[in-house]
Design a protein around this motif. Structure first.
Motif, short mmCIF file in Angstrom:
data_model
loop_
_atom_site.label_atom_id
_atom_site.label_comp_id
_atom_site.label_asym_id
_atom_site.label_seq_id
_atom_site.Cartn_x
_atom_site.Cartn_y
_atom_site.Cartn_z
N ALA A 247 0.81 -1.22 0.00
CA ALA A 247 0.00 0.00 0.00
C ALA A 247 0.84 1.27 0.00
O ALA A 247 0.34 2.35 -0.32
CB ALA A 247 -0.93 0.00 1.21
N GLY A 248 2.11 1.16 0.36
CA GLY A 248 2.95 2.35 0.33
C GLY A 248 3.75 2.45 -0.96
O GLY A 248 3.96 3.52 -1.49
N VAL A 250 3.44 0.85 -4.15
CA VAL A 250 2.91 0.82 -5.52
C VAL A 250 2.16 2.13 -5.77
O VAL A 250 1.16 2.43 -5.11
CB VAL A 250 1.97 -0.39 -5.73
CG1 VAL A 250 1.51 -0.42 -7.19
CG2 VAL A 250 2.64 -1.68 -5.34
N LEU A 251 2.66 2.92 -6.72
CA LEU A 251 2.04 4.23 -6.99
C LEU A 251 0.68 4.03 -7.67
O LEU A 251 0.40 3.00 -8.27
CB LEU A 251 2.97 5.08 -7.84
CG LEU A 251 4.35 5.34 -7.19
CD1 LEU A 251 5.16 6.32 -8.02
CD2 LEU A 251 4.20 5.85 -5.76
N MET A 252 -0.18 5.03 -7.56
CA MET A 252 -1.57 4.90 -8.00
C MET A 252 -1.70 4.45 -9.47
O MET A 252 -2.54 3.60 -9.77
CB MET A 252 -2.35 6.20 -7.75
CG MET A 252 -2.40 6.66 -6.29
SD MET A 252 -3.03 5.45 -5.09
CE MET A 252 -4.81 5.60 -5.35
N ARG A 255 -1.61 0.66 -10.14
CA ARG A 255 -2.49 -0.23 -9.38
C ARG A 255 -3.63 -0.81 -10.22
O ARG A 255 -4.11 -0.18 -11.15
CB ARG A 255 -3.12 0.54 -8.21
CG ARG A 255 -2.10 0.99 -7.22
CD ARG A 255 -2.76 1.61 -6.00
NE ARG A 255 -1.72 1.96 -5.03
CZ ARG A 255 -1.94 2.19 -3.74
NH1 ARG A 255 -3.18 2.12 -3.26
NH2 ARG A 255 -0.95 2.48 -2.94
N ILE B 273 -6.95 11.15 -3.33
CA ILE B 273 -5.53 10.91 -3.60
C ILE B 273 -5.18 11.44 -4.99
O ILE B 273 -4.19 12.18 -5.15
CB ILE B 273 -5.22 9.39 -3.52
CG1 ILE B 273 -5.40 8.86 -2.09
CG2 ILE B 273 -3.82 9.10 -4.06
CD1 ILE B 273 -4.40 9.37 -1.10
N VAL B 282 -0.24 8.40 -2.02
CA VAL B 282 -0.95 7.14 -2.24
C VAL B 282 -1.96 6.91 -1.11
O VAL B 282 -1.79 7.42 0.00
CB VAL B 282 0.01 5.92 -2.31
CG1 VAL B 282 0.90 6.00 -3.55
CG2 VAL B 282 0.84 5.79 -1.05
N GLY B 283 -3.00 6.16 -1.43
CA GLY B 283 -4.01 5.83 -0.43
C GLY B 283 -4.68 4.52 -0.78
O GLY B 283 -4.85 4.21 -1.97
N ARG B 309 -0.23 7.81 2.50
CA ARG B 309 1.17 8.16 2.71
C ARG B 309 1.61 9.21 1.71
O ARG B 309 1.09 9.30 0.61
CB ARG B 309 2.07 6.94 2.49
CG ARG B 309 1.60 5.77 3.27
CD ARG B 309 2.47 4.57 2.98
NE ARG B 309 1.83 3.39 3.57
CZ ARG B 309 2.48 2.34 4.01
NH1 ARG B 309 3.78 2.29 3.90
NH2 ARG B 309 1.84 1.33 4.53
#
Ligand SMILES: [Mn+2]
Ligand SMILES: [Mn+2]
Ligand SMILES: [Mn+2]
Ligand SMILES: [Mn+2]
Lengths: 432, 432
Positions: A247-248, A250-252, A255, B273, B282-283, B309
């Protein structure tokens, strides 16, 4: 199916029907203690220890009521009062005692304990049945454990596909249906569940007493609901699969979050239901599970179970088609895999038997109880018993229409009214 | 905190540093067998039987490496190699061996088993430490069981609030933190966890070796990442409560579905985000649970856990504020109750110590390894050790950046490179 035609026959009793208002509420409370949730919540799931204790309690009461008790291979329980023409098709009644997690004391239970009290009341009144009367406590009306609602009544109605599928069905803990049944003392020396099937014509009528599970009777101050039709339910299982990840880290843009796909689909279900423009169309996402389910892990899998119902089968099927399209679109847009979209069941609605409606109406009138014709939006074992017998249902009011939660409640008076109408209806059908 | 100023001191070894490429991968595989998920997935949750077995394995290897082993009241494990000036503040390294459900073999583990191998390599090379070297295996870096990440390092850094809160903390099964700790052999005769706190200045430096958990090093073909800052994490727990009810009987306009509120909030988190416009923000909604969780029951409660984060604390806090506003708006529109919106932690980012960055850079150069400066988007025990000691982190590449899933993988060569840089960095810091 042929229906007896003289269901409004009059019943002469040596003593007027009276319901034991001490015993029945006490029995409802006693049965509710066989639960895996703290009082007043009830959790009684198929073939668990608590379910087995509940079954023992029912069989004991049936015995005390002078009924001969038998069980079939999946644990449908039958209690029979032989009529003076025992070879005629019997009149049956009944409901279920399993309870979904954190639900209430009345759903199903009123139709089983109430049926036993109806028999006791008829005996006290000096009634002698012509056709035998039979109470059925159905196995797994609720779909909790194996995802299949009305499991017992579907099999009684001769569902060959289900009987086969159950050989390979497992629960969420990977326990097979047959192992679970055996652990509760059923299906001992057989894998073939066709022994459960009943022939069409076994019963001349089936009548179920149940709480309304809706607010209409209470709001309108009506004592008895006479069900003319049961809405058509469908249930769907959906799985989305993405790549997961940290969750920290992997950038959006990298995903493909299966949980967000599930969230979108849940909202799409609501939207498609509302688009129908019909109040009678309902849809619910009652189950939404994320895997691995950790705060610092992007959901890699998401599992949804969707329930949708309507009194109009075609309209409901249109909603299902739209949900399927949305699932595909969401999967594409979010680059997740729609790894399952399974319509678990998609049943047609059922109409009550005309002569049974008539018997219930006349019984209500003779007992001076207000009543109205209505639709059942919840489904019941009656939906499947309708496949092998003329069917009818008696509804009683429940507090604010609440059901499937601990606040579910029906008053002693309302229950007694329902039991009286059930008893008189059974008597009429028995003599017809 | 004062930093030693000569961290680029040269280290003369009688034999060049060499890593045992047979033993370390075998140990990683052995440790992964203490797992509640089938291979290659790893599930090793705080204070479970498997965690206790993993701890025993680490303590045994520390003993074989000639370290003196101690544990504190929450189970942080320390293995010490005394230097020839044992009264100077020691140089520490370490990471964690707990693993979230269905994750991989390398997260944390590389920094614990790799540190033991680094010590063994330094011994084989004839190195004699001036400052003592200490390996720490931190308790509960992962927040799985009690919702608190980096529990052990937060306490080491003297988190008084956490030490108090843990007395009343329970897990999802309502088992208290202290009972769980006791079942694993810790916190035996004390409720006061302040014994765990370390004084500022206990260590002259803390260095953690870790897989990148992102794709950059692999994509760019760089052997070593030298972390200059750790992104600032925050986690939030949210509960919505509605009325629930029967999925068939309650018509749509009468519903207040807590599950749909949760679905909307999950999508709102993603939207807020993305609105930040920053790739570094990120979220994630990693946990979304519905109650009662039955297909024919409208969700009455929904529980979400949200992780967000950023390397920019202010920008992250703006996102949190927007999420809070959305939660309120959704609750209002859907007539559900926002019964909890709790910011569980909201930590500031941390910068690496300049002299430690320098030591890691020089070590990489001396070992002829490509390296780059980078930011850690995942957080680590180093984030909290930075409160009491200058801190640095060494990253190594991992397959596709995967982490927190079974496909997580780092090659034997990449691990060996990381261990060499760690060993040489520790040696430099020990002599400085
Ligand atoms: Mn029900
Ligand atoms: Mn029911
Ligand atoms: Mn981790
Ligand atoms: Mn880690």
């Amino acid at each position: 199916v042929d229906e007896p035609t003289h269901s409004s026959i009059s019943v002469s009793l040596s003593v007027p029907l009276s319901i034991d208002n001490q015993t029945l509420p006490k029995q409802i409370d006693e049965l509710s203690t066989f639960s895996d949730a703290p009082d007043p919540a009830v959790t009684r799931v198929l073939y668990t220890d608590k379910d087995v204790l509940g079954r023992r309690y029912i069989k004991n009461l049936m015995g005390l009521a002078g009924l001969s008790v038998r069980e079939d291979a999946v644990g449908n329980i039958f209690g029979r009062w032989d009529g003076y023409e025992p070879d005629l098709p019997a009149v049956a009644t009944g409901s279920h005692i399993d309870a979904i997690p954190y639900s209430g004391k009345y759903d199903g239970v009123v139709g089983v304990l109430g049926a036993i009290e109806a028999i006791n009341a008829l005996r006290r009144s000096g009634f002698k049945p012509r056709r035998s009367l039979e109470i059925i406590s159905f196995t797994s009306e609720e779909p909790t454990r194996f995802g299949i609602g009305c499991l017992g009544s579907r099999l009684l109605a001769g569902d060959v596909t289900l009987a086969k599928a159950l050989k390979a069905t497992v629960d969420g803990q990977n326990i097979s249906f047959l192992d679970a049944a055996r652990s509760a003392g059923y299906a001992q020396d057989q894998d073939d569940l066709s022994s459960v099937f009943l022939k069409k014509g076994t019963y001349s009528a089936f009548v179920e007493l149940h709480i309304e599970q809706g607010p209409i009777l209470e709001e309108e101050g009506v004592a008895i609901g006479i069900v003319t039709a049961i809405a058509a339910p469908a249930s769907i299982k959906v799985d989305f699969e993405g790549s997961g990840g940290h969750a920290g880290a992997v950038l959006m843009p990298k995903r493909n979050d299966a949980g967000l796909a599930a969230a979108e689909l849940a909202l799409a279900v609501e939207r498609h239901i509302l688009e129908s423009g019909s109040l009678d169309t309902v849809g619910t996402v009652g189950i939404l599970e994320l895997h691995p389910g950790a705060i610092n892990s992007i959901p890699r899998k998401a599992h949804l179970e969707i329930d949708t119902r309507d009194i109009d089968e075609k309209r409901r099927n249109t909603v299902i088609e739209k949900i399927h399209q949305s699932a595909n679109t969401i999967a594409k847009n979010r680059r997740v895999n729609l790894s399952e979209f399974m319509i678990v069941n998609q049943d047609p609605p059922a109409l009550s038997g005309k002569s049974i409606i008539e018997a219930m109406e006349v019984a209500s009138k003779e007992l001076n109880l207000t009543h109205k014709l209505m639709i059942s939006r919840a489904y019941h074992d009656s939906l499947f018993m309708a496949r092998i017998s003329p069917m009818g249902m008696i509804f009683i009011p429940c507090y604010k229409g609440y059901s499937h939660k601990p606040e579910e409640y029906a008053s002693t008076e309302d229950i007694a009214n329902g039991v009286k109408v059930l008893a008189l209806t059974l008597a009429k059908l028995s003599l017809s």
